[in-house]
Design a protein around this motif. Structure first.
Motif, PDB file in Angstrom:
ATOM      1  N   LYS A   1       0.806  -1.220   0.000  1.00 18.65           N
ATOM      2  CA  LYS A   1       0.000   0.000   0.000  1.00 18.65           C
ATOM      3  C   LYS A   1       0.839   1.269   0.000  1.00 18.65           C
ATOM      4  CE  LYS A   1      -3.902  -2.003  -0.262  1.00 18.65           C
ATOM      5  NZ  LYS A   1      -4.704  -1.874  -1.498  1.00 18.65           N
TER       6      LYS A   1
ATOM      7  N   GLU B   1       3.407   3.422  -4.929  1.00 14.23           N
ATOM      8  CA  GLU B   1       2.501   4.065  -5.875  1.00 14.23           C
ATOM      9  C   GLU B   1       1.989   3.075  -6.912  1.00 14.23           C
ATOM     10  OE1 GLU B   1       0.305   7.046  -7.695  1.00 14.23           O
ATOM     11  OE2 GLU B   1       1.468   7.223  -5.845  1.00 14.23           O
TER      12      GLU B   1
ATOM     13  N   THR C   1       1.487  -0.145  -6.698  1.00 16.89           N
ATOM     14  CA  THR C   1       0.683  -1.280  -6.247  1.00 16.89           C
ATOM     15  C   THR C   1      -0.401  -0.926  -5.228  1.00 16.89           C
ATOM     16  OG1 THR C   1       2.330  -1.751  -4.497  1.00 16.89           O
ATOM     17  CG2 THR C   1       2.610  -2.863  -6.629  1.00 16.89           C
ATOM     18  N   ARG C   2      -0.492   0.304  -4.824  1.00 18.83           N
ATOM     19  CA  ARG C   2      -1.377   0.666  -3.713  1.00 18.83           C
ATOM     20  C   ARG C   2      -2.855   0.376  -3.983  1.00 18.83           C
ATOM     21  NH1 ARG C   2      -0.684   7.109  -3.226  1.00 18.83           N
ATOM     22  NH2 ARG C   2       1.341   6.322  -2.549  1.00 18.83           N
ATOM     23  N   ASP C   3      -3.254   0.355  -5.261  1.00 15.41           N
ATOM     24  CA  ASP C   3      -4.666   0.152  -5.590  1.00 15.41           C
ATOM     25  C   ASP C   3      -5.033  -1.301  -5.897  1.00 15.41           C
ATOM     26  OD1 ASP C   3      -5.294   2.878  -5.292  1.00 15.41           O
ATOM     27  OD2 ASP C   3      -4.624   3.319  -7.341  1.00 15.41           O
TER      28      ASP C   3
ATOM     29  N   PRO D   1      -6.358  -4.788  -5.128  1.00 14.76           N
ATOM     30  CA  PRO D   1      -7.147  -5.360  -4.030  1.00 14.76           C
ATOM     31  C   PRO D   1      -6.398  -6.508  -3.356  1.00 14.76           C
ATOM     32  CG  PRO D   1      -8.459  -5.153  -6.047  1.00 14.76           C
ATOM     33  CD  PRO D   1      -7.036  -4.921  -6.432  1.00 14.76           C
TER      34      PRO D   1
ATOM     35  N   GLY E   1      -5.288  -2.501   4.739  1.00 13.76           N
ATOM     36  CA  GLY E   1      -5.625  -2.223   3.346  1.00 13.76           C
ATOM     37  C   GLY E   1      -6.328  -3.348   2.621  1.00 13.76           C
TER      38      GLY E   1
ATOM     39  N   TYR F   1     -10.796  -5.501 -13.078  1.00 13.83           N
ATOM     40  CA  TYR F   1      -9.468  -5.232 -13.627  1.00 13.83           C
ATOM     41  C   TYR F   1      -9.499  -5.255 -15.155  1.00 13.83           C
ATOM     42  CZ  TYR F   1      -4.556  -6.101 -14.825  1.00 13.83           C
ATOM     43  OH  TYR F   1      -3.300  -6.042 -15.388  1.00 13.83           O
TER      44      TYR F   1
ATOM     45  N   ASN G   1     -11.225  -2.202 -16.504  1.00  8.33           N
ATOM     46  CA  ASN G   1     -10.381  -1.026 -16.355  1.00  8.33           C
ATOM     47  C   ASN G   1      -9.286  -1.001 -17.414  1.00  8.33           C
ATOM     48  OD1 ASN G   1      -9.687   1.377 -14.872  1.00  8.33           O
ATOM     49  ND2 ASN G   1      -7.927   0.268 -14.067  1.00  8.33           N
TER      50      ASN G   1
ATOM     51  N   THR H   1     -15.284   0.392  -6.648  1.00  4.43           N
ATOM     52  CA  THR H   1     -14.422   0.316  -7.821  1.00  4.43           C
ATOM     53  C   THR H   1     -15.241   0.310  -9.099  1.00  4.43           C
ATOM     54  OG1 THR H   1     -12.803  -0.953  -6.544  1.00  4.43           O
ATOM     55  CG2 THR H   1     -12.580  -1.000  -8.925  1.00  4.43           C
TER      56      THR H   1
ATOM     57  N   HIS I   1     -16.496   3.814  -9.759  1.00  2.00           N
ATOM     58  CA  HIS I   1     -15.405   4.640 -10.272  1.00  2.00           C
ATOM     59  C   HIS I   1     -15.151   4.343 -11.742  1.00  2.00           C
ATOM     60  CE1 HIS I   1     -11.654   6.877 -10.274  1.00  2.00           C
ATOM     61  NE2 HIS I   1     -11.040   5.821 -10.766  1.00  2.00           N
TER      62      HIS I   1
END
Length: 229
Positions: free
Chosen positions: A71, A74, A76-78, A80, A101, A126, A129, A198, A201
């Motif tokens: 987390k 940058e 990999t923070r998103d 799941p 997280g 995924y 997206n 998600t 979004h």
């Protein structure tokens, strides 16, 4: 050919990894093993993953610490994270998982059907997206190409982006819109709030892309701000 999503399986016990592979093989995606937190972080340096299944109890770097590192990055923070654990120390232990997280916290033994269903939702999000990013990149390329052509060849009579291309882009985007809307309806009222957020979004991003495409129509007033949201 549609590229498969990658799912990262993190567990220090080979038999657990083998069991996870057997459960998730029906999804027909790429399953990547990691036998430690350190090995998982190394895999995340180079590959993109749709979801991470992370064992809590591991020697050395445990699941909570591994998730904290994921987390903080940058890149990999998103992604799941679904925590898997063979122990349950009550609400505090579960809260620690969500605080680290995780989007879900599942105790072993778990229902294979439930786990597969949860993972499939994040894989689908995924893939949608990725499809949206490809459409956005194509549209931006056409916009940049059209603007360059307009600046270098002011005498050019035909529009920078042809009607045929606009129609093709509109048709592709319509398919994405339909799939995003169906996914949002599927998750409406679901207890999986992270997946629902998600999906919402993703639908907003699709709407922004539609506004950008509409701005290319003859007589439109430009595309400023069309990609925000």
């Amino acid at each position: 050919m549609v590229q498969k999503a990658k799912i990262l399986l993190v567990d220090d016990r080979p038999e657990n990894l083998l069991a996870l592979e057997a459960i998730l093989s029906a999804l027909d995606q790429t399953l990547v093993r990691a036998s430690s937190g350190e090995e998982a972080l190394k895999a995340l340096l180079t590959d993109d993953f749709a979801v991470i299944l992370l064992d809590v109890q591991m020697p050395g770097m445990d699941g909570f610490e591994t998730a904290a590192h994921i987390k903080r990055r940058e890149r990999t923070r998103d992604i799941p994270i679904i925590f898997l654990t063979a122990i349950n120390h009550g609400p505090h232990h579960t809260f620690r998982g969500y605080a680290a997280g995780a989007v879900d916290y599942i105790s072993k033994p778990f229902d294979p059907w439930v786990l597969r269903a949860k993972v499939s939702v994040f894989v689908e999000l995924y893939m949608k997206n990725c499809q949206l990013k490809e459409q956005a990149a194509l549209l931006r390329l056409q916009l940049e190409s059209g603007q360059a052509a307009g600046a270098d060849e002011a005498e050019r009579k035909e529009p920078p982006v042809s009607g045929g291309l606009l129609a093709e882009l509109s048709a592709r985007l319509a398919a994405v819109e339909e799939q995003a809307e169906a996914l949002t309806k599927q998750l409406d009222g679901s207890a999986d709030t992270a997946a629902a957020a998600t999906a919402a979004h993703l639908e907003r991003k699709v709407a922004g892309l539609r506004r950008a495409l509409d701005a290319l129509e003859p007589g439109a007033g430009g595309v400023g701000g069309a990609f925000t949201g």
